[in-house]
Design a protein around this motif. Structure first.
Motif, PDB file in Angstrom:
ATOM      1  N   SER A  15       0.828  -1.208   0.000  1.00 28.63           N
ATOM      2  CA  SER A  15       0.000   0.000   0.000  1.00 28.63           C
ATOM      3  C   SER A  15       0.861   1.257   0.000  1.00 28.63           C
ATOM      4  O   SER A  15       0.475   2.278  -0.601  1.00 28.63           O
ATOM      5  CB  SER A  15      -0.939   0.000   1.204  1.00 28.63           C
ATOM      6  N   GLN A  16       2.040   1.203   0.651  1.00 29.53           N
ATOM      7  CA  GLN A  16       2.943   2.360   0.646  1.00 29.53           C
ATOM      8  C   GLN A  16       3.442   2.653  -0.765  1.00 29.53           C
ATOM      9  O   GLN A  16       3.510   3.805  -1.193  1.00 29.53           O
ATOM     10  CB  GLN A  16       4.118   2.097   1.587  1.00 29.53           C
ATOM     11  N   ARG A  17       3.786   1.591  -1.467  1.00 32.91           N
ATOM     12  CA  ARG A  17       4.265   1.774  -2.848  1.00 32.91           C
ATOM     13  C   ARG A  17       3.144   2.331  -3.721  1.00 32.91           C
ATOM     14  O   ARG A  17       3.367   3.238  -4.534  1.00 32.91           O
ATOM     15  CB  ARG A  17       4.738   0.426  -3.403  1.00 32.91           C
ATOM     16  N   LEU A  18       1.945   1.820  -3.557  1.00 28.39           N
ATOM     17  CA  LEU A  18       0.819   2.302  -4.356  1.00 28.39           C
ATOM     18  C   LEU A  18       0.563   3.778  -4.065  1.00 28.39           C
ATOM     19  O   LEU A  18       0.367   4.579  -4.990  1.00 28.39           O
ATOM     20  CB  LEU A  18      -0.424   1.467  -4.060  1.00 28.39           C
ATOM     21  N   ARG A  19       0.565   4.159  -2.803  1.00 24.32           N
ATOM     22  CA  ARG A  19       0.341   5.570  -2.444  1.00 24.32           C
ATOM     23  C   ARG A  19       1.415   6.467  -3.050  1.00 24.32           C
ATOM     24  O   ARG A  19       1.133   7.571  -3.544  1.00 24.32           O
ATOM     25  CB  ARG A  19       0.326   5.699  -0.925  1.00 24.32           C
ATOM     26  N   HIS A  20       2.651   5.999  -3.030  1.00 28.67           N
ATOM     27  CA  HIS A  20       3.767   6.750  -3.620  1.00 28.67           C
ATOM     28  C   HIS A  20       3.564   6.950  -5.122  1.00 28.67           C
ATOM     29  O   HIS A  20       3.782   8.057  -5.649  1.00 28.67           O
ATOM     30  CB  HIS A  20       5.079   6.009  -3.344  1.00 28.67           C
ATOM     31  N   GLU A  21       3.165   5.897  -5.821  1.00 29.23           N
ATOM     32  CA  GLU A  21       2.986   5.993  -7.272  1.00 29.23           C
ATOM     33  C   GLU A  21       1.847   6.951  -7.624  1.00 29.23           C
ATOM     34  O   GLU A  21       1.937   7.706  -8.600  1.00 29.23           O
ATOM     35  CB  GLU A  21       2.720   4.605  -7.861  1.00 29.23           C
ATOM     36  N   LEU A  22       0.781   6.932  -6.850  1.00 29.39           N
ATOM     37  CA  LEU A  22      -0.334   7.834  -7.116  1.00 29.39           C
ATOM     38  C   LEU A  22       0.067   9.287  -6.868  1.00 29.39           C
ATOM     39  O   LEU A  22      -0.379  10.191  -7.585  1.00 29.39           O
ATOM     40  CB  LEU A  22      -1.537   7.452  -6.254  1.00 29.39           C
ATOM     41  N   GLN A  23       0.922   9.509  -5.888  1.00 29.58           N
ATOM     42  CA  GLN A  23       1.400  10.862  -5.617  1.00 29.58           C
ATOM     43  C   GLN A  23       2.212  11.396  -6.797  1.00 29.58           C
ATOM     44  O   GLN A  23       2.011  12.531  -7.238  1.00 29.58           O
ATOM     45  CB  GLN A  23       2.267  10.869  -4.353  1.00 29.58           C
ATOM     46  N   ARG A  24       3.130  10.577  -7.296  1.00 29.08           N
ATOM     47  CA  ARG A  24       4.037  11.076  -8.329  1.00 29.08           C
ATOM     48  C   ARG A  24       3.438  11.064  -9.733  1.00 29.08           C
ATOM     49  O   ARG A  24       3.870  11.807 -10.603  1.00 29.08           O
ATOM     50  CB  ARG A  24       5.348  10.280  -8.316  1.00 29.08           C
ATOM     51  N   ARG A  25       2.408  10.238  -9.945  1.00 32.57           N
ATOM     52  CA  ARG A  25       1.836  10.130 -11.287  1.00 32.57           C
ATOM     53  C   ARG A  25       0.659  11.076 -11.517  1.00 32.57           C
ATOM     54  O   ARG A  25       0.365  11.422 -12.658  1.00 32.57           O
ATOM     55  CB  ARG A  25       1.385   8.694 -11.566  1.00 32.57           C
ATOM     56  N   ILE A  26      -0.043  11.472 -10.439  1.00 32.63           N
ATOM     57  CA  ILE A  26      -1.231  12.300 -10.661  1.00 32.63           C
ATOM     58  C   ILE A  26      -1.305  13.502  -9.710  1.00 32.63           C
ATOM     59  O   ILE A  26      -1.543  14.621 -10.162  1.00 32.63           O
ATOM     60  CB  ILE A  26      -2.528  11.464 -10.592  1.00 32.63           C
ATOM     61  N   LEU A  27      -1.103  13.316  -8.405  1.00 36.00           N
ATOM     62  CA  LEU A  27      -1.297  14.423  -7.473  1.00 36.00           C
ATOM     63  C   LEU A  27      -0.255  15.520  -7.678  1.00 36.00           C
ATOM     64  O   LEU A  27      -0.604  16.709  -7.810  1.00 36.00           O
ATOM     65  CB  LEU A  27      -1.255  13.921  -6.032  1.00 36.00           C
ATOM     66  N   ASP A  28       0.999  15.174  -7.683  1.00 37.87           N
ATOM     67  CA  ASP A  28       2.056  16.179  -7.859  1.00 37.87           C
ATOM     68  C   ASP A  28       2.029  16.829  -9.242  1.00 37.87           C
ATOM     69  O   ASP A  28       2.086  18.065  -9.332  1.00 37.87           O
ATOM     70  CB  ASP A  28       3.426  15.565  -7.585  1.00 37.87           C
ATOM     71  N   PRO A  29       1.967  16.053 -10.339  1.00 33.57           N
ATOM     72  CA  PRO A  29       1.970  16.703 -11.654  1.00 33.57           C
ATOM     73  C   PRO A  29       0.836  17.701 -11.838  1.00 33.57           C
ATOM     74  O   PRO A  29       1.027  18.758 -12.437  1.00 33.57           O
ATOM     75  CB  PRO A  29       1.846  15.521 -12.623  1.00 33.57           C
ATOM     76  N   TYR A  30      -0.340  17.359 -11.319  1.00 32.09           N
ATOM     77  CA  TYR A  30      -1.471  18.258 -11.531  1.00 32.09           C
ATOM     78  C   TYR A  30      -1.232  19.621 -10.878  1.00 32.09           C
ATOM     79  O   TYR A  30      -1.599  20.656 -11.436  1.00 32.09           O
ATOM     80  CB  TYR A  30      -2.756  17.648 -10.975  1.00 32.09           C
ATOM     81  N   MET A  31      -0.609  19.636  -9.707  1.00 31.39           N
ATOM     82  CA  MET A  31      -0.383  20.901  -9.014  1.00 31.39           C
ATOM     83  C   MET A  31       0.899  21.602  -9.485  1.00 31.39           C
ATOM     84  O   MET A  31       1.005  22.830  -9.383  1.00 31.39           O
ATOM     85  CB  MET A  31      -0.310  20.661  -7.501  1.00 31.39           C
ATOM     86  N   GLN A  32       1.854  20.848  -9.988  1.00 30.81           N
ATOM     87  CA  GLN A  32       3.136  21.433 -10.373  1.00 30.81           C
ATOM     88  C   GLN A  32       3.152  21.951 -11.810  1.00 30.81           C
ATOM     89  O   GLN A  32       3.959  22.823 -12.140  1.00 30.81           O
ATOM     90  CB  GLN A  32       4.254  20.395 -10.197  1.00 30.81           C
ATOM     91  N   ARG A  33       2.272  21.415 -12.652  1.00 32.00           N
ATOM     92  CA  ARG A  33       2.275  21.812 -14.058  1.00 32.00           C
ATOM     93  C   ARG A  33       0.970  22.502 -14.426  1.00 32.00           C
ATOM     94  O   ARG A  33      -0.091  22.177 -13.897  1.00 32.00           O
ATOM     95  CB  ARG A  33       2.500  20.587 -14.954  1.00 32.00           C
ATOM     96  N   ASP A  34       1.076  23.451 -15.345  1.00 33.23           N
ATOM     97  CA  ASP A  34      -0.116  24.096 -15.875  1.00 33.23           C
ATOM     98  C   ASP A  34      -0.125  24.066 -17.400  1.00 33.23           C
ATOM     99  O   ASP A  34      -0.852  24.817 -18.041  1.00 33.23           O
ATOM    100  CB  ASP A  34      -0.215  25.544 -15.380  1.00 33.23           C
ATOM    101  N   ASP A  35       0.701  23.167 -17.965  1.00 30.74           N
ATOM    102  CA  ASP A  35       0.815  23.117 -19.419  1.00 30.74           C
ATOM    103  C   ASP A  35       0.171  21.879 -20.037  1.00 30.74           C
ATOM    104  O   ASP A  35       0.347  21.618 -21.224  1.00 30.74           O
ATOM    105  CB  ASP A  35       2.294  23.170 -19.833  1.00 30.74           C
ATOM    106  N   TYR A  36      -0.563  21.107 -19.239  1.00 31.99           N
ATOM    107  CA  TYR A  36      -1.412  20.094 -19.870  1.00 31.99           C
ATOM    108  C   TYR A  36      -2.546  20.848 -20.560  1.00 31.99           C
ATOM    109  O   TYR A  36      -3.308  21.567 -19.895  1.00 31.99           O
ATOM    110  CB  TYR A  36      -1.983  19.133 -18.825  1.00 31.99           C
ATOM    111  N   TRP A  37      -2.664  20.671 -21.867  1.00 33.25           N
ATOM    112  CA  TRP A  37      -3.587  21.538 -22.616  1.00 33.25           C
ATOM    113  C   TRP A  37      -5.007  21.469 -22.083  1.00 33.25           C
ATOM    114  O   TRP A  37      -5.752  22.447 -22.089  1.00 33.25           O
ATOM    115  CB  TRP A  37      -3.566  21.189 -24.107  1.00 33.25           C
ATOM    116  N   TRP A  38      -5.414  20.293 -21.585  1.00 38.21           N
ATOM    117  CA  TRP A  38      -6.802  20.115 -21.163  1.00 38.21           C
ATOM    118  C   TRP A  38      -7.123  20.883 -19.881  1.00 38.21           C
ATOM    119  O   TRP A  38      -8.296  21.144 -19.581  1.00 38.21           O
ATOM    120  CB  TRP A  38      -7.114  18.623 -20.966  1.00 38.21           C
ATOM    121  N   GLN A  39      -6.083  21.282 -19.105  1.00 41.16           N
ATOM    122  CA  GLN A  39      -6.331  22.091 -17.916  1.00 41.16           C
ATOM    123  C   GLN A  39      -6.853  23.479 -18.280  1.00 41.16           C
ATOM    124  O   GLN A  39      -7.640  24.065 -17.541  1.00 41.16           O
ATOM    125  CB  GLN A  39      -5.042  22.251 -17.096  1.00 41.16           C
TER     126      GLN A  39
END
Length: 658
Positions: free
Chosen positions: A211-235
């Motif tokens: 579960s720790q590994r899964l939580r880590h992957e979700l953080q780096r694949r979706i939670l962090d990128p969404y807040m750190q980037r604003d250049d995904y065109w669909w945003q």
């Protein structure tokens, strides 16, 4: 753009021409009315005070609540467990580098997509079965799946990897140093976030690292990128980003779900939710007040449908304190799916859409309940009775949509108790989207204005479809299987995109052109006369046309359709020509009459034999996406004017003969 994007070349100049074309083709600019309904309903400060933390907003039973799950699954429990049992010996399908590279080499995404989708379907069934049974029998296989997905470099679809990469020539192999947040990553993240929420304890009983590994992957694949980037065109978060479509609510729903399931820091959560509200407002602003979906019923599920699911989650996560379900626009967007349903499984299918599509019964019912639409609730109940297996649903066949499955389980008994019924209004008029649907007697007509730069566009301004007793007569063919050409700068080399394979005229030998400037004008609907009219002149480039006023009238006594084209040309070059796309073989043996047979009834399209020569040609459909709808052939009827004229009026009548 939900559709697949393909390209076989890797030349830098070719790639960036493709990217520019995709943006210009696929989207239109925001509506002038910046409503910003969500941002007006709450800011970060209010969200910080209203968001329900620590997943206490979740209404489903916890994993250990066996009585709760028994009640929720009811008589469906056995079938849900059986689907899991069918996957107990499943072998996880590897995705090889050559599978990714096949996209560049041949334009096919199947080497990556097929094994990925097969894995997600199996995983979804295993999770649902474990939730239904609760004995741990499926846990080893689920843990294998969790670990398998965590080991993958990326969850993004190969076509999106190719076009969304940053600061380098696009390639199809995933880069472990770059997080691509696309539709598939979003869906997978939500599926795995629910798995984390429900099954952390049984996973920890095996090994807490899972579960720790899964939580880590979700953080780096979706939670962090969404807040750190604003250049995904669909945003659409940058002022210069003026394009948006179904990707926006679809991706933002998944981001919101993951944050609500995983983040418990109040300030971080409020900031993330506020960011999704700012982004989704762009999609709401984009839509016309009439609620028409220019992407059609096929994409409604993932446009208005995902917007509903986003708004429903936001409502739930704030205890109902942030809600815009009372806005007429949201209700109008929902009821489009009811109005565009013809009957017997057929839908209005302009642009990139089949005439028969998957319709999410449970979601339609819940959307209707949220906006107080009785037609939507009854339509959802009707669809549920047509598809009794709708509960364990998939999102366009991908098998990733666990949220919708959970919601279907929560409401299936309620849906079953609701009387199912079809809403058949005499007409539905979308004045901003420029769509008109009409019924009279046994006839159903759908016609469109709009422009040739719409999302998933075909060159089809002024085109129409006509059904008799809910059976197709004059049709929109739709689109074939997506290929590398479909979303390239060679798109309009595909016959299904061209105006002369739609029921519109060639004027002075010229077909319609693609682009936003090629559009209808003076679009009107007279409900008393049941007449839809528009001027097609601006849809044609270099045709020398000053006016081309086309009108459709459904006779009030149910006799049939009268189509009139009144025109004025500035110059005359060649004879005008009309096309009619037909689901049934047209009999042209009698001059002035084209005959069709519908279940033993003879229908006729009547024209002036002194003005036109009739010809008919069969069109073979080797593409399964089309032949599954229409059969092995459709037909194109051509009526060619026998002489040139600078002005005049043409008239055609469709009538059923007893």
């Amino acid at each position: 753009m939900f559709a697949v994007i393909r390209n076989v070349g890797i030349n830098r100049k070719t790639v960036f021409r493709l990217l520019a074309f995709i943006l210009v083709f696929s989207f239109r600019t925001f509506a002038a009315d910046e409503r910003n309904l969500l941002q007006k309903s709450a800011d970060v400060r209010r969200l910080d005070q209203t968001l329900i933390l620590h997943q206490k907003w979740v209404t489903y039973p916890v994993y250990t609540d066996r009585a709760g799950w028994d009640k929720m699954t009811g008589s469906l429990k056995t079938s849900l467990i059986k689907k899991g049992e069918e996957n107990l010996n499943y072998t996880w399908q590897k995705i090889t580098a050559s599978g990714y590279l096949e996209f560049e080499r041949s334009g096919s995404r199947l080497g990556q997509e097929e094994p990925f989708n097969t894995n997600t379907v199996a995983f979804n069934h295993l999770v649902v079965a474990e939730l239904a049974e609760g004995k741990g029998r499926f846990m080893d296989k689920i843990i294998d799946g969790v670990w398998f997905f965590c080991e993958q470099t990326s969850w993004a679809s190969v076509n999106n990897l190719f076009v969304m990469t940053k600061n380098r020539p696009p390639r199809s192999l995933p880069n472990p140093d770059e997080a691509i947040l696309d539709l598939v990553v979003g869906d997978m993240s939500t599926l795995l976030a629910w798995t984390h929420y429900f099954l952390t304890e049984p996973m920890d009983n095996v090994n807490p690292l899972i579960s720790q590994r899964l939580r880590h992957e979700l953080q780096r694949r979706i939670l962090d990128p969404y807040m750190q980037r604003d250049d995904y065109w669909w945003q659409a978060l940058k002022p210069t980003q003026t394009f948006v479509n179904n990707w926006n609510p679809w991706c933002n729903f998944n981001v919101l779900a993951c944050y609500m399931l995983l983040e418990n820091d109040p300030q971080k959560l409020a900031q993330a939710v506020a960011r999704t509200m700012q982004s989704v407002d762009k999609f709401i602003n984009y839509n016309h007040e009439d609620g028409g979906c220019e992407e059609g019923p096929f994409y409604w599920d993932l446009a208005a449908g995902k917007l509903y699911e986003y708004l429903a989650l936001l409502h739930q996560a704030t205890g109902g304190k942030v809600s815009i379900f009372d806005q007429p626009l949201i209700k109008n967007m929902g009821e489009y799916i009811v109005n565009s349903y013809i009957g017997n499984g057929w839908v209005v299918n302009f642009a990139d859409a089949p005439a028969k599509v998957y319709k999410p019964a449970g979601m339609i019912y819940r959307y209707g309940k949220a906006v107080n639409s009785v037609p939507m609730q009854k339509f959802g109940a009707y669809l549920a009775r047509q598809s009794p297996d709708y509960v364990n649903c998939s999102c366009h066949g991908s098998g990733r949509d666990l949220t919708r499955t959970l919601e279907n389980l929560r409401t299936w008994e309620e849906v079953e108790k609701t009387p199912g019924a079809l809403s058949t209004p005499p007409y539905s008029w979308y004045p901003q989207t420029e769509l008109c649907f009409m019924r009279s007697g046994n006839y159903f007509l759908a016609a469109k204005g709009g422009h040739n730069g719409e999302s998933h566009n075909h060159n089809d301004v002024g085109s129409f479809i006509l059904f008799y007793k809910n059976k197709p007569l004059l049709i929109d063919v739709g689109v074939g299987t997506y290929t590398k050409q479909t979303f390239s700068n060679n798109r309009y080399g595909i016959w299904t995109m061209l105006s002369h394979y739609h029921s519109v005229p060639n004027i002075n030998g010229i077909s319609q052109k693609n682009g936003r400037k090629y559009r209808a004008r003076n679009v009107r609907f007279d409900s008393a006369k049941k007449t839809f009219s528009l001027d097609l002149a601006e849809a044609y480039d270099s045709a020398g046309v000053q006016q081309w006023n086309r009108s459709f009238t459904l006779q009030p006594d149910g006799v049939g359709l009268v189509l009139r084209d009144a025109f004025v040309l500035g110059e005359v070059r060649v004879n005008n020509q009309f096309h009619f796309m037909c689901a049934r073989p047209p009999d042209i043996t009698e001059k002035g009459v084209v005959a069709f047979w519908v279940d033993g009834e003879r229908l006729t399209l009547q024209y002036d034999p002194l003005l036109f020569l009739a010809e008919a040609e069969p069109i073979d459909l080797p593409d399964k996406r089309m032949s599954n709808v229409w059969g092995s052939q459709i037909y194109r009827l051509r009526l060619t004017a026998l002489k040139t004229a600078s002005k005049g009026t043409y008239s055609f009548t469709v009538t059923a003969l007893k």
